[in-house]
Write a protein that holds these residues in place. Structure first.
Motif, short mmCIF file in Angstrom:
data_model
loop_
_atom_site.label_atom_id
_atom_site.label_comp_id
_atom_site.label_asym_id
_atom_site.label_seq_id
_atom_site.Cartn_x
_atom_site.Cartn_y
_atom_site.Cartn_z
N TRP A 182 0.87 -1.17 0.00
CA TRP A 182 0.00 0.00 0.00
C TRP A 182 0.91 1.22 0.00
O TRP A 182 1.64 1.48 0.96
CB TRP A 182 -0.90 -0.01 1.23
N LEU A 183 0.90 1.97 -1.09
CA LEU A 183 1.73 3.15 -1.25
C LEU A 183 0.88 4.39 -1.05
O LEU A 183 -0.04 4.65 -1.83
CB LEU A 183 2.37 3.16 -2.64
N ILE A 184 1.18 5.16 0.01
CA ILE A 184 0.50 6.43 0.25
C ILE A 184 1.45 7.53 -0.21
O ILE A 184 2.46 7.81 0.43
CB ILE A 184 0.16 6.62 1.74
N MET A 185 1.13 8.13 -1.33
CA MET A 185 2.00 9.13 -1.96
C MET A 185 1.22 10.44 -2.03
O MET A 185 0.36 10.61 -2.89
CB MET A 185 2.44 8.66 -3.35
N ALA A 186 1.52 11.35 -1.10
CA ALA A 186 0.69 12.55 -0.97
C ALA A 186 1.53 13.73 -0.50
O ALA A 186 2.68 13.58 -0.09
CB ALA A 186 -0.46 12.29 0.00
N GLY A 187 0.92 14.92 -0.55
CA GLY A 187 1.60 16.14 -0.15
C GLY A 187 1.85 16.21 1.34
O GLY A 187 1.29 15.43 2.13
N GLY B 121 1.20 16.56 -4.09
CA GLY B 121 1.53 15.14 -4.11
C GLY B 121 1.71 14.59 -5.50
O GLY B 121 1.48 13.41 -5.75
N GLU B 122 2.14 15.44 -6.43
CA GLU B 122 2.28 15.02 -7.82
C GLU B 122 3.69 14.50 -8.07
O GLU B 122 4.67 15.14 -7.69
CB GLU B 122 1.99 16.20 -8.75
N LEU B 123 3.78 13.35 -8.68
CA LEU B 123 5.08 12.81 -9.06
C LEU B 123 5.49 13.43 -10.38
O LEU B 123 4.86 13.19 -11.41
CB LEU B 123 5.01 11.28 -9.18
N LEU B 124 6.52 14.26 -10.36
CA LEU B 124 6.93 14.98 -11.56
C LEU B 124 7.73 14.07 -12.48
O LEU B 124 8.78 13.56 -12.10
CB LEU B 124 7.75 16.20 -11.17
#
Length: 440
Positions: A54-59, A246-249
Motif C-alpha cells: 500500500w503506497l501512500i504518496m501525498a503532499g 503530491g504530484e510525481l513529476l
C-alpha cells in the motif's frame, strides 16, 4: 462506547460524523479520540483487497504518518504473532517520527493497549505479544536476516540512495517479509522520482494499492495561516505540485538531466576540498529573472561537488552582489565566475562594492545556455559531479533544459542552472581544472 453506538457513527457520512464528534464534551472526545475509524478520512484507511503493498504518496501535511501508524496499530492489535519492521531514513527519524512523534505509535495507542518501547533493543512490544523492530534504511545489512510479517516504510523518497543503499535496504526487507499467510507492506512518502519510488509504482496492479492526496485534503487539521502561506509561496510551481499536491513529476523527454541521474549523484561533500568557486548568472534587471548563485568545490580526486544554491529572486544589483559575496565568504571560495554579457563593468563594480575581495573572472557567453550545459551533463553521466544535498529549484531548472537548445521551465530562464554550469566549467573543464593541493 458500546459497539452499536460505534456502528451508528460509522454508518454516518464522514462530514456528518465529524460534526457529531466535534459536539462532544472534552471528556467524551478523550475517550473516543483513539477510535481511528471515526476520525480518519476514507483515504487514510487501508484499502480493501488482496494487496501486498500500500503506497501512500501525498503532499506534506496530508496525514500520511498517522495513516501508517494506525495501520501498524491495527495489525498489532489484531495479530499477536505480528512481527513488524519500522523502516525510516535513519534510526533517529524512526524513533522521533514513527514511534514518539505526534502521530507516532506511542501517541495514537490508547493507554491500556499502548506498546512498551525498549530503545536499547530498538523494539516495541504490545500487551498481546505483537512486536515491531526499528531499522534504518541507511544500514541495508541490518535488514538481512530478520523475518517479518508486515512492514511500514516512512518517507521512502528521502532514503539515502548513495551506493544504492535505499534499494538494497528495500530488497533485504522484502526478502525477509515472509512470515504469516499474507505479508504486507505500507510505504508513506511525499513523491519524488527516485529509483525506489519508481520501482514501487511498477509493481503489478493486483498487488499494489496506491493512495494519492494533497495537503489541502487535511485542511480541517491544519492551521489556515499555514495553508494560505505555503500555497501563496509555492502555488503551482514544480515544488508546490510535488510537495503540496503530491504530484510525481515526470522527466521531460529530451531533457539534458533527469531526476534519476540527479538522485544517484547525492553524496556528502568531503571536508578536504582543494578548490571552491562561486558561479553567478546576473539578471538583466532587478525586476526580472533570478540571479543564479551556485557554490561548487573540487576534491583531490578531481570530482566536483555542488555545495549550495544561494540564488536570489528579483534582487537589485546591490542585493544579489551581497548574496554572492556572502556565499563566497561562507564557503571560503577562492574565485568568483560571473557572466558579463549583461554589462561586464556593472557586474564587476557591484561585486566590488559588496566587499568581494576574491579574484573575479568575467566570462562572456558565446553560445546559448543549453549548448554550454551539454558538456557539463556529460560530467554527471561520467560520475564526476556530486550534489551535497537536495536543491529543488536548481534541479527543476536542470531538468527543464532540453537538447537542441530549448528550455521548458520553471520560470523564463534557467539562471540557477547557468550559474551551476559556469562553476562546474571552471572546476572541471577550464584551464585551471586540475586539482591542486591546498596549502594549510
Amino acid at each position: 462506547m458500546h459497539s452499536e453506538h460505534l456502528g451508528i457513527l460509522l454508518a454516518m457520512a464522514p462530514e456528518h460524523r465529524h460534526q457529531v464528534l466535534r459536539a462532544l464534551t472534552e471528556a467524551e472526545r478523550e475517550e473516543l479520540e483513539t477510535h481511528w475509524k471515526l476520525w480518519a478520512r476514507p483515504e487514510q484507511l487501508a484499502p480493501e483487497g488482496n494487496w501486498r503493498t500500500w503506497l501512500i504518496m501525498a503532499g506534506r501535511g496530508f496525514g500520511k504518518t498517522r495513516a501508517g501508524a494506525e495501520w501498524v496499530r491495527s495489525v498489532a492489535e489484531r495479530d499477536p504473532n505480528a512481527r513488524i519492521a519500522l523502516v525510516g531514513a535513519s534510526l533517529p527519524e524512526v524513533r522521533a517520527v514513527m514511534v514518539e512523534g505526534e502521530s507516532g505509535l506511542l501517541a495514537i495507542c490508547p493507554a491500556r493497549r499502548r506498546p512498551v518501547f525498549e530503545p536499547s533493543l530498538r523494539r516495541l512490544v504490545w500487551p498481546n505479544g505483537a512486536q515491531a523492530l526499528l531499522f534504518s534504511a541507511a544500514e541495508p545489512e541490518s535488514l538481512r536476516g530478520p523475518q517479518h510479517s508486515h512492514a511500514w516504510c516512512d518517507e521512502i523518497a528521502k532514503w539515502d540512495n548513495a551506493s544504492e543503499r535505499a534499494v538494497r535496504a528495500y530488497d533485504n526487507l522484502i526478502l525477509g517479509l515472509r512470515l504469516g499467510e499474507r505479508p504486507q507492506l505500507t510505504a508513506t512518502t511525499t513523491p519524488r522520482a527516485v529509483p525506489l519510488v519508481t520501482r514501487l509504482l511498477a509493481e503489478p496492479d493486483e498487488t499494489l494499492a496506491i493512495t494519492r492526496g494533497r495537503t489541502e485534503d487535511n485542511a480541517a487539521n491544519l492551521p489556515p495561516a499555514f495553508l494560505s502561506h505555503v500555497r501563496r509561496a509555492y502555488g503551482q510551481s514544480q515544488l508546490g505540485r510535488q510537495e503540496l499536491d503530491g504530484e510525481l513529476l515526470a522527466d521531460i523527454e529530451g531533457a539534458l538531466w533527469n531526476r534519476a541521474l540527479l538522485e544517484a549523484c547525492r553524496e556528502a561533500a568531503p571536508t578536504d576540498l582543494v578548490r571552491v568557486v562561486v558561479g553567478i548568472d546576473p539578471p538583466a534587471s532587478a525586476g526580472g529573472d533570478a540571479c543564479g548563485i551556485v557554490v561548487a568545490g573540487l576534491d583531490s580526486t578531481g570530482r566536483a561537488h555542488v555545495l549550495a544554491d544561494a540564488s536570489v529572486r528579483q534582487a537589485s544589483p546591490e542585493r544579489w552582489a551581497r548574496a554572492a559575496a556572502s556565499a563566497a565568504s561562507a564557503w571560503q571560495a577562492e574565485r568568483v565566475i560571473a557572466e558579463a554579457n549583461q554589462g561586464g563593468a556593472m557586474v564587476a563594480s557591484v561585486l566590488r562594492a559588496a566587499d568581494l575581495a576574491l579574484p573575479l573572472r568575467l566570462v562572456h557567453a558565446s553560445r546559448g545556455k543549453v549548448a554550454r550545459a551539454e558538456p557539463v551533463t556529460a560530467l554527471y553521466e561520467a560520475g564526476r559531479v556530486r550534489h551535497a544535498g537536495t536543491f529543488p529549484d536548481l534541479e527543476d531548472e536542470m531538468c527543464g533544459l532540453l537538447a537542441g537548445g530549448t528550455y521548458q521551465g520553471p520560470g523564463r530562464s534557467p539562471d540557477r542552472a547557468d550559474a551551476l554550469v559556469w562553476a562546474l566549467t571552471e572546476l572541471l573543464l577550464g584551464k585551471s581544472a586540475q586539482p591542486r593541493v591546498r596549502l594549510a
